[in-house]
Design a protein around this motif. Sequence first.
Motif, PDB file in Angstrom:
ATOM      1  N   GLU A  29      17.927  65.142 -47.133  1.00  0.00           N
ATOM      2  CA  GLU A  29      16.507  64.813 -47.243  1.00  0.00           C
ATOM      3  C   GLU A  29      16.014  64.767 -48.679  1.00  0.00           C
ATOM      4  O   GLU A  29      14.839  64.548 -48.936  1.00  0.00           O
ATOM      5  N   ASP A  30      16.909  64.960 -49.649  1.00  0.00           N
ATOM      6  CA  ASP A  30      16.488  65.072 -51.043  1.00  0.00           C
ATOM      7  C   ASP A  30      15.796  63.815 -51.556  1.00  0.00           C
ATOM      8  O   ASP A  30      14.739  63.879 -52.180  1.00  0.00           O
ATOM      9  N   VAL A  31      16.379  62.643 -51.283  1.00  0.00           N
ATOM     10  CA  VAL A  31      15.776  61.405 -51.768  1.00  0.00           C
ATOM     11  C   VAL A  31      14.406  61.197 -51.134  1.00  0.00           C
ATOM     12  O   VAL A  31      13.437  60.835 -51.810  1.00  0.00           O
ATOM     13  N   GLY A  32      14.308  61.447 -49.830  1.00  0.00           N
ATOM     14  CA  GLY A  32      13.053  61.228 -49.126  1.00  0.00           C
ATOM     15  C   GLY A  32      11.922  62.098 -49.635  1.00  0.00           C
ATOM     16  O   GLY A  32      10.821  61.609 -49.905  1.00  0.00           O
ATOM     17  N   ILE A  33      12.170  63.396 -49.794  1.00  0.00           N
ATOM     18  CA  ILE A  33      11.077  64.277 -50.201  1.00  0.00           C
ATOM     19  C   ILE A  33      10.712  64.076 -51.671  1.00  0.00           C
ATOM     20  O   ILE A  33       9.542  64.193 -52.048  1.00  0.00           O
ATOM     21  N   LEU A  34      11.683  63.744 -52.503  1.00  0.00           N
ATOM     22  CA  LEU A  34      11.371  63.556 -53.914  1.00  0.00           C
ATOM     23  C   LEU A  34      10.787  62.177 -54.191  1.00  0.00           C
ATOM     24  O   LEU A  34       9.989  62.003 -55.114  1.00  0.00           O
ATOM     25  N   ARG A  35      11.153  61.196 -53.377  1.00  0.00           N
ATOM     26  CA  ARG A  35      10.540  59.878 -53.511  1.00  0.00           C
ATOM     27  C   ARG A  35       9.034  59.943 -53.248  1.00  0.00           C
ATOM     28  O   ARG A  35       8.251  59.148 -53.764  1.00  0.00           O
ATOM     29  N   LEU A  36       8.589  60.908 -52.444  1.00  0.00           N
ATOM     30  CA  LEU A  36       7.169  61.072 -52.165  1.00  0.00           C
ATOM     31  C   LEU A  36       6.373  61.435 -53.409  1.00  0.00           C
ATOM     32  O   LEU A  36       5.174  61.179 -53.475  1.00  0.00           O
ATOM     33  N   PRO A  74      13.297  48.757 -56.045  1.00  0.00           N
ATOM     34  CA  PRO A  74      13.566  47.316 -56.159  1.00  0.00           C
ATOM     35  C   PRO A  74      12.906  46.504 -55.054  1.00  0.00           C
ATOM     36  O   PRO A  74      13.569  45.792 -54.288  1.00  0.00           O
ATOM     37  N   VAL A  75      11.596  46.583 -54.955  1.00  0.00           N
ATOM     38  CA  VAL A  75      10.863  45.966 -53.850  1.00  0.00           C
ATOM     39  C   VAL A  75      11.020  44.449 -53.871  1.00  0.00           C
ATOM     40  O   VAL A  75      11.315  43.826 -52.842  1.00  0.00           O
ATOM     41  N   ASP A  76      10.818  43.829 -55.027  1.00  0.00           N
ATOM     42  CA  ASP A  76      10.914  42.370 -55.094  1.00  0.00           C
ATOM     43  C   ASP A  76      12.339  41.892 -54.827  1.00  0.00           C
ATOM     44  O   ASP A  76      12.545  40.891 -54.128  1.00  0.00           O
ATOM     45  N   ASP A  77      13.322  42.605 -55.372  1.00  0.00           N
ATOM     46  CA  ASP A  77      14.720  42.239 -55.127  1.00  0.00           C
ATOM     47  C   ASP A  77      15.065  42.346 -53.649  1.00  0.00           C
ATOM     48  O   ASP A  77      15.772  41.499 -53.090  1.00  0.00           O
ATOM     49  N   LEU A  78      14.578  43.402 -53.001  1.00  0.00           N
ATOM     50  CA  LEU A  78      14.831  43.565 -51.566  1.00  0.00           C
ATOM     51  C   LEU A  78      14.170  42.448 -50.765  1.00  0.00           C
ATOM     52  O   LEU A  78      14.769  41.904 -49.826  1.00  0.00           O
ATOM     53  N   GLY A  97      14.133  57.779 -46.896  1.00  0.00           N
ATOM     54  CA  GLY A  97      14.956  57.276 -47.987  1.00  0.00           C
ATOM     55  C   GLY A  97      15.069  55.768 -48.006  1.00  0.00           C
ATOM     56  O   GLY A  97      14.070  55.038 -47.921  1.00  0.00           O
ATOM     57  N   LEU A  98      16.301  55.279 -48.090  1.00  0.00           N
ATOM     58  CA  LEU A  98      16.540  53.842 -48.215  1.00  0.00           C
ATOM     59  C   LEU A  98      16.074  53.073 -46.982  1.00  0.00           C
ATOM     60  O   LEU A  98      15.423  52.029 -47.098  1.00  0.00           O
ATOM     61  N   GLY A  99      16.409  53.560 -45.780  1.00  0.00           N
ATOM     62  CA  GLY A  99      16.023  52.854 -44.570  1.00  0.00           C
ATOM     63  C   GLY A  99      14.522  52.678 -44.470  1.00  0.00           C
ATOM     64  O   GLY A  99      14.026  51.623 -44.054  1.00  0.00           O
ATOM     65  N   THR A 100      13.790  53.688 -44.868  1.00  0.00           N
ATOM     66  CA  THR A 100      12.331  53.595 -44.853  1.00  0.00           C
ATOM     67  C   THR A 100      11.842  52.582 -45.881  1.00  0.00           C
ATOM     68  O   THR A 100      10.926  51.798 -45.607  1.00  0.00           O
ATOM     69  N   LEU A 101      12.435  52.581 -47.063  1.00  0.00           N
ATOM     70  CA  LEU A 101      12.057  51.602 -48.084  1.00  0.00           C
ATOM     71  C   LEU A 101      12.271  50.183 -47.575  1.00  0.00           C
ATOM     72  O   LEU A 101      11.397  49.315 -47.728  1.00  0.00           O
ATOM     73  N   VAL A 102      13.432  49.917 -46.968  1.00  0.00           N
ATOM     74  CA  VAL A 102      13.722  48.578 -46.461  1.00  0.00           C
ATOM     75  C   VAL A 102      12.712  48.206 -45.365  1.00  0.00           C
ATOM     76  O   VAL A 102      12.193  47.074 -45.340  1.00  0.00           O
ATOM     77  N   ALA A 103      12.410  49.137 -44.466  1.00  0.00           N
ATOM     78  CA  ALA A 103      11.440  48.868 -43.405  1.00  0.00           C
ATOM     79  C   ALA A 103      10.056  48.573 -43.986  1.00  0.00           C
ATOM     80  O   ALA A 103       9.329  47.700 -43.488  1.00  0.00           O
ATOM     81  N   GLU A 104       9.685  49.291 -45.030  1.00  0.00           N
ATOM     82  CA  GLU A 104       8.397  49.053 -45.688  1.00  0.00           C
ATOM     83  C   GLU A 104       8.329  47.644 -46.265  1.00  0.00           C
ATOM     84  O   GLU A 104       7.307  46.951 -46.130  1.00  0.00           O
ATOM     85  N   VAL A 105       9.410  47.218 -46.902  1.00  0.00           N
ATOM     86  CA  VAL A 105       9.423  45.880 -47.492  1.00  0.00           C
ATOM     87  C   VAL A 105       9.306  44.817 -46.405  1.00  0.00           C
ATOM     88  O   VAL A 105       8.544  43.847 -46.539  1.00  0.00           O
ATOM     89  N   ILE A 106      10.061  44.985 -45.310  1.00  0.00           N
ATOM     90  CA  ILE A 106       9.996  44.022 -44.212  1.00  0.00           C
ATOM     91  C   ILE A 106       8.578  43.949 -43.649  1.00  0.00           C
ATOM     92  O   ILE A 106       8.021  42.859 -43.429  1.00  0.00           O
ATOM     93  N   ALA A 107       7.952  45.093 -43.427  1.00  0.00           N
ATOM     94  CA  ALA A 107       6.617  45.121 -42.833  1.00  0.00           C
ATOM     95  C   ALA A 107       5.558  44.578 -43.783  1.00  0.00           C
ATOM     96  O   ALA A 107       4.709  43.755 -43.395  1.00  0.00           O
ATOM     97  N   GLU A 108       5.598  45.029 -45.016  1.00  0.00           N
ATOM     98  CA  GLU A 108       4.536  44.667 -45.957  1.00  0.00           C
ATOM     99  C   GLU A 108       4.644  43.228 -46.449  1.00  0.00           C
ATOM    100  O   GLU A 108       3.628  42.624 -46.819  1.00  0.00           O
ATOM    101  N   ARG A 109       5.852  42.675 -46.463  1.00  0.00           N
ATOM    102  CA  ARG A 109       6.015  41.275 -46.869  1.00  0.00           C
ATOM    103  C   ARG A 109       5.991  40.323 -45.680  1.00  0.00           C
ATOM    104  O   ARG A 109       6.132  39.120 -45.858  1.00  0.00           O
ATOM    105  N   GLY A 110       5.840  40.846 -44.478  1.00  0.00           N
ATOM    106  CA  GLY A 110       5.767  40.006 -43.291  1.00  0.00           C
ATOM    107  C   GLY A 110       7.057  39.267 -42.998  1.00  0.00           C
ATOM    108  O   GLY A 110       7.042  38.140 -42.500  1.00  0.00           O
TER     109      GLY A 110
END
Length: 308
Positions: free
Chosen positions: A116-123, A222-226, A247-260
């Motif tokens: 959980e280190d990446v997730g809690i520190l990314r916050l 890397p939001v734009d790259d993703l 962590g990473l899975g959440t970041l990818v899901a965020e990009v998919i949702a926010e970029r439609g």
Amino acid sequence: MRAAFVETLAELAEQDPRVVLLTGDLGFNMLEPFAERFPDRFFNIGVAEQNMVGVATGLAEAGMIPFVYSIATFASMRPYEFIRNGPVLHQLPVRIVGVGGGFEYGNNGATHYGLEDVGILRLQRGLTVVVPADAAHARGAFKQTYALPRPIYYRLSKGGAPVPGLTTDFELGRLTRLRTGSDIALIALGSTATDALAAAAQLGAAGVEATVAVVESFNPSPVDDLADLLSDVSFAVSVESHFVDGGLGTLVAEVIAERGLSTRLRRCGLDDLPRGTTGSVAFLKEQFGLSATAIARTVTSLVASARP
């Protein structure tokens, strides 16, 4: 990767007298090259990670660049409030080095799993998170980021076999494509790129062509790259030795949702804390779906489920 850290830190300390190293009573047979070369800039704080971050915060306030070293789960969670209220709140250049994320201390049991280190520190938005894929990129990451004015968390693997297709140039906030395919994208966190590449080779033999990319930093992420990568494929699988949340899975899901985007996502990681399960890294990866073969099975299942 740990050896690359110590060697590079010693090089930086030779050039910059502000660099100091603190350890939480570990790193024996690893940190000696720095400790022996710079005895006045090496401190064993003991098994007191909160105090270690507090001392580092004071050193940073006094103009130093302190690196604090511990096992990933201890470096990220025991002093979490101290990280937030010290270097993050005051934007001080404290560098937290967490070793052995995921299952790399597998035989020590769940208390040593860094999931959980990446997730809690990314916050913590004022904290940059760096997850190098191999030793060469770790060196590049240290050299590029060590003097940044904000705090950083480095998640280091105990090993660090070279990742095929990865150049020696680390670039903060960017995604690196390691392999190109038109059917699906495998997006890996740090050193799990090796497993993703091996899975892609297995899939290629079965007629499924996969793009493989590696993410090595958050804040900046890397939001734009993703978004560019995901817009080219119908399916994506995130691969991380971490919980699927945060962590990473959440970041990818965020990009998919926010970029439609219409990309379908499957997250490879853990959805619960392993209890009573110990063993080698290879054993635990297979148990929890993170070996190359297990990743390939996940991709095959995802593709099959989308067929009419």
